[in-house]
Design a protein around this motif. Structure first.
Motif, PDB file in Angstrom:
ATOM      1  N   PHE A  40     108.947  22.794 -65.938  1.00  0.00           N
ATOM      2  CA  PHE A  40     108.841  23.507 -67.206  1.00  0.00           C
ATOM      3  C   PHE A  40     107.828  24.652 -67.136  1.00  0.00           C
ATOM      4  O   PHE A  40     108.084  25.762 -67.610  1.00  0.00           O
ATOM      5  CB  PHE A  40     108.441  22.531 -68.313  1.00  0.00           C
ATOM      6  N   GLU A  41     106.673  24.408 -66.513  1.00  0.00           N
ATOM      7  CA  GLU A  41     105.645  25.439 -66.428  1.00  0.00           C
ATOM      8  C   GLU A  41     106.135  26.639 -65.623  1.00  0.00           C
ATOM      9  O   GLU A  41     105.867  27.795 -65.968  1.00  0.00           O
ATOM     10  CB  GLU A  41     104.367  24.871 -65.782  1.00  0.00           C
ATOM     11  N   ALA A  42     106.859  26.357 -64.533  1.00  0.00           N
ATOM     12  CA  ALA A  42     107.382  27.454 -63.718  1.00  0.00           C
ATOM     13  C   ALA A  42     108.439  28.249 -64.470  1.00  0.00           C
ATOM     14  O   ALA A  42     108.482  29.485 -64.397  1.00  0.00           O
ATOM     15  CB  ALA A  42     107.958  26.903 -62.412  1.00  0.00           C
ATOM     16  N   LEU A  43     109.290  27.561 -65.214  1.00  0.00           N
ATOM     17  CA  LEU A  43     110.333  28.245 -65.967  1.00  0.00           C
ATOM     18  C   LEU A  43     109.749  29.109 -67.079  1.00  0.00           C
ATOM     19  O   LEU A  43     110.275  30.182 -67.388  1.00  0.00           O
ATOM     20  CB  LEU A  43     111.305  27.217 -66.556  1.00  0.00           C
ATOM     21  N   GLN A  44     108.659  28.642 -67.680  1.00  0.00           N
ATOM     22  CA  GLN A  44     107.983  29.467 -68.691  1.00  0.00           C
ATOM     23  C   GLN A  44     107.537  30.799 -68.097  1.00  0.00           C
ATOM     24  O   GLN A  44     107.601  31.838 -68.748  1.00  0.00           O
ATOM     25  CB  GLN A  44     106.770  28.720 -69.250  1.00  0.00           C
ATOM     26  N   GLY A  45     107.100  30.755 -66.833  1.00  0.00           N
ATOM     27  CA  GLY A  45     106.604  31.962 -66.187  1.00  0.00           C
ATOM     28  C   GLY A  45     107.683  32.989 -65.886  1.00  0.00           C
ATOM     29  O   GLY A  45     107.395  34.195 -65.857  1.00  0.00           O
ATOM     30  N   ILE A  46     108.905  32.540 -65.668  1.00  0.00           N
ATOM     31  CA  ILE A  46     109.969  33.487 -65.312  1.00  0.00           C
ATOM     32  C   ILE A  46     110.823  33.892 -66.509  1.00  0.00           C
ATOM     33  O   ILE A  46     111.647  34.789 -66.394  1.00  0.00           O
ATOM     34  CB  ILE A  46     110.881  32.921 -64.194  1.00  0.00           C
ATOM     35  N   PHE A  47     110.609  33.260 -67.655  1.00  0.00           N
ATOM     36  CA  PHE A  47     111.412  33.567 -68.837  1.00  0.00           C
ATOM     37  C   PHE A  47     111.396  35.052 -69.193  1.00  0.00           C
ATOM     38  O   PHE A  47     112.452  35.626 -69.514  1.00  0.00           O
ATOM     39  CB  PHE A  47     110.939  32.731 -70.027  1.00  0.00           C
ATOM     40  N   PRO A  48     110.243  35.734 -69.139  1.00  0.00           N
ATOM     41  CA  PRO A  48     110.240  37.164 -69.479  1.00  0.00           C
ATOM     42  C   PRO A  48     111.162  38.010 -68.604  1.00  0.00           C
ATOM     43  O   PRO A  48     111.684  39.026 -69.059  1.00  0.00           O
ATOM     44  CB  PRO A  48     108.769  37.568 -69.276  1.00  0.00           C
ATOM     45  N   ALA A  49     111.383  37.586 -67.364  1.00  0.00           N
ATOM     46  CA  ALA A  49     112.279  38.344 -66.486  1.00  0.00           C
ATOM     47  C   ALA A  49     113.693  38.347 -67.050  1.00  0.00           C
ATOM     48  O   ALA A  49     114.396  39.374 -67.009  1.00  0.00           O
ATOM     49  CB  ALA A  49     112.267  37.747 -65.080  1.00  0.00           C
ATOM     50  N   PHE A  50     114.115  37.227 -67.591  1.00  0.00           N
ATOM     51  CA  PHE A  50     115.469  37.138 -68.137  1.00  0.00           C
ATOM     52  C   PHE A  50     115.604  37.947 -69.420  1.00  0.00           C
ATOM     53  O   PHE A  50     116.642  38.582 -69.655  1.00  0.00           O
ATOM     54  CB  PHE A  50     115.842  35.678 -68.371  1.00  0.00           C
ATOM     55  N   THR A  51     114.573  37.934 -70.250  1.00  0.00           N
ATOM     56  CA  THR A  51     114.648  38.729 -71.479  1.00  0.00           C
ATOM     57  C   THR A  51     114.636  40.227 -71.159  1.00  0.00           C
ATOM     58  O   THR A  51     115.330  41.009 -71.817  1.00  0.00           O
ATOM     59  CB  THR A  51     113.492  38.384 -72.427  1.00  0.00           C
ATOM     60  N   ARG A  52     113.864  40.629 -70.156  1.00  0.00           N
ATOM     61  CA  ARG A  52     113.851  42.044 -69.773  1.00  0.00           C
ATOM     62  C   ARG A  52     115.231  42.495 -69.305  1.00  0.00           C
ATOM     63  O   ARG A  52     115.711  43.578 -69.676  1.00  0.00           O
ATOM     64  CB  ARG A  52     112.827  42.292 -68.650  1.00  0.00           C
ATOM     65  N   GLN A  53     115.860  41.683 -68.485  1.00  0.00           N
ATOM     66  CA  GLN A  53     117.174  42.066 -67.974  1.00  0.00           C
ATOM     67  C   GLN A  53     118.227  42.063 -69.081  1.00  0.00           C
ATOM     68  O   GLN A  53     119.114  42.925 -69.110  1.00  0.00           O
ATOM     69  CB  GLN A  53     117.590  41.122 -66.845  1.00  0.00           C
ATOM     70  N   ALA A  54     118.127  41.112 -70.015  1.00  0.00           N
ATOM     71  CA  ALA A  54     119.057  41.092 -71.149  1.00  0.00           C
ATOM     72  C   ALA A  54     118.879  42.345 -72.009  1.00  0.00           C
ATOM     73  O   ALA A  54     119.866  42.933 -72.491  1.00  0.00           O
ATOM     74  CB  ALA A  54     118.836  39.838 -71.988  1.00  0.00           C
ATOM     75  N   ASP A  55     117.645  42.766 -72.202  1.00  0.00           N
ATOM     76  CA  ASP A  55     117.377  43.984 -72.974  1.00  0.00           C
ATOM     77  C   ASP A  55     117.970  45.214 -72.286  1.00  0.00           C
ATOM     78  O   ASP A  55     118.488  46.126 -72.946  1.00  0.00           O
ATOM     79  CB  ASP A  55     115.867  44.173 -73.162  1.00  0.00           C
ATOM     80  N   ARG A  56     117.905  45.247 -70.957  1.00  0.00           N
ATOM     81  CA  ARG A  56     118.467  46.375 -70.217  1.00  0.00           C
ATOM     82  C   ARG A  56     119.985  46.439 -70.396  1.00  0.00           C
ATOM     83  O   ARG A  56     120.561  47.516 -70.578  1.00  0.00           O
ATOM     84  CB  ARG A  56     118.122  46.259 -68.725  1.00  0.00           C
ATOM     85  N   LEU A  57     120.616  45.279 -70.354  1.00  0.00           N
ATOM     86  CA  LEU A  57     122.067  45.241 -70.540  1.00  0.00           C
ATOM     87  C   LEU A  57     122.437  45.677 -71.954  1.00  0.00           C
ATOM     88  O   LEU A  57     123.375  46.466 -72.151  1.00  0.00           O
ATOM     89  CB  LEU A  57     122.597  43.836 -70.267  1.00  0.00           C
ATOM     90  N   ALA A  58     121.692  45.172 -72.943  1.00  0.00           N
ATOM     91  CA  ALA A  58     121.966  45.543 -74.333  1.00  0.00           C
ATOM     92  C   ALA A  58     121.809  47.048 -74.536  1.00  0.00           C
ATOM     93  O   ALA A  58     122.625  47.683 -75.220  1.00  0.00           O
ATOM     94  CB  ALA A  58     121.032  44.778 -75.263  1.00  0.00           C
ATOM     95  N   ALA A  59     120.779  47.630 -73.930  1.00  0.00           N
ATOM     96  CA  ALA A  59     120.552  49.071 -74.060  1.00  0.00           C
ATOM     97  C   ALA A  59     121.693  49.865 -73.437  1.00  0.00           C
ATOM     98  O   ALA A  59     122.138  50.890 -73.982  1.00  0.00           O
ATOM     99  CB  ALA A  59     119.223  49.448 -73.409  1.00  0.00           C
ATOM    100  N   LYS A  60     122.188  49.399 -72.309  1.00  0.00           N
ATOM    101  CA  LYS A  60     123.305  50.088 -71.648  1.00  0.00           C
ATOM    102  C   LYS A  60     124.552  50.044 -72.515  1.00  0.00           C
ATOM    103  O   LYS A  60     125.246  51.048 -72.675  1.00  0.00           O
ATOM    104  CB  LYS A  60     123.576  49.447 -70.293  1.00  0.00           C
ATOM    105  N   TRP A  61     124.831  48.885 -73.095  1.00  0.00           N
ATOM    106  CA  TRP A  61     126.034  48.757 -73.924  1.00  0.00           C
ATOM    107  C   TRP A  61     125.893  49.526 -75.231  1.00  0.00           C
ATOM    108  O   TRP A  61     126.860  50.108 -75.721  1.00  0.00           O
ATOM    109  CB  TRP A  61     126.309  47.272 -74.185  1.00  0.00           C
ATOM    110  N   GLU A  62     124.686  49.544 -75.801  1.00  0.00           N
ATOM    111  CA  GLU A  62     124.470  50.308 -77.024  1.00  0.00           C
ATOM    112  C   GLU A  62     124.667  51.805 -76.774  1.00  0.00           C
ATOM    113  O   GLU A  62     125.243  52.519 -77.604  1.00  0.00           O
ATOM    114  CB  GLU A  62     123.065  50.043 -77.562  1.00  0.00           C
TER     115      GLU A  62
END
Length: 226
Positions: A40-62
């Motif tokens: 769980f602690e390790a996954l908390q640390g990498i969570f921001p990477a997934f949100t950053r990439q999701a934001d990039r995809l959303a920006a491209k589609w927008e």
């Protein structure tokens, strides 16, 4: 024991020493090390990477929507999941969503195509790799397969070499999946990972971590759009 025919096919793509292909004591050892990256602690640390990439995809589609354009959802999901996994698990930016260093994504698409030819080509790959003699025939598809494998191997070795260089400069191996495996590789007492095990596990998680997720997202988006 794992089925021999299926393992022969997977070993061609993933190598022989990754978690999917090894058995017995080697499998137990690898699971013990790799599981540290999924606490769980390790996954908390990498969570921001997934949100950053999701934001990039959303920006491209927008941006595409603003000009009345279209997007290829399956291709973009494949690219963004590769980028997310690269950042979160291996600390590397593949740049697939912006088509930077797209040879890595192109190599996976060559091995696992999308579209109407997918089933045929996967079956074709499988049959070729069940018969050693066929795999030695200089067919175009066989060479394409080998070429894609060489591209992936080259990039994986570059990622590992880059992380080892960072470790030598005093930054350490890091706490992500690659870092856990390199820590095990550096361990004394015979219980660590060999270089081949590190390499084959990077290939294993690159494929298993992004291709399956991108397919799930594609089908989910399709159902939502119906």
């Amino acid at each position: 024991p794992k089925p021999e025919n299926e393992m022969r096919f997977l070993k061609m793509i993933l190598g022989e020493k990754g978690l999917v292909c090894v058995q017995g004591a080697d499998h137990t050892k690898q699971r013990r090390v790799i599981s540290q990256a999924f606490k769980f602690e390790a996954l908390q640390g990498i969570f921001p990477a997934f949100t950053r990439q999701a934001d990039r995809l959303a920006a491209k589609w927008e941006a595409a929507a603003d000009i009345g354009g279209t997007v290829k959802a399956d291709a973009d999901f494949g690219a963004v999941t590769l980028d997310a996994l690269g950042e979160a698990a291996f600390g590397v930016d593949f740049g697939a969503l912006e088509d930077r260093e797209s040879e890595v994504r192109a190599a996976y698409q060559a091995l696992f195509p999308t579209g109407g030819s997918q089933v045929f080509r996967l079956v074709y790959n499988y049959v070729l790799n069940q018969f050693g003699a066929l795999a030695k025939i200089p067919l175009g598809r066989v060479e394409q397969q080998r070429s894609a494998g060489r591209v992936i191997d080259k990039k994986v070795l570059e990622v590992i070499a880059g992380r080892r260089e960072e470790a030598r400069s005093g930054k350490g191996n890091g706490g992500d999946l690659l870092g856990q495996m390199l820590d095990a590789s550096d361990a004394e007492g015979g219980g660590g990972f060999s270089d081949e095990e590190v390499t084959d596990n990077v290939k294993t998680f690159l494929l298993a971590g992004h291709e399956t997720t991108s397919c799930t997202l594609t089908f989910a988006a399709y159902e939502l759009a119906r």
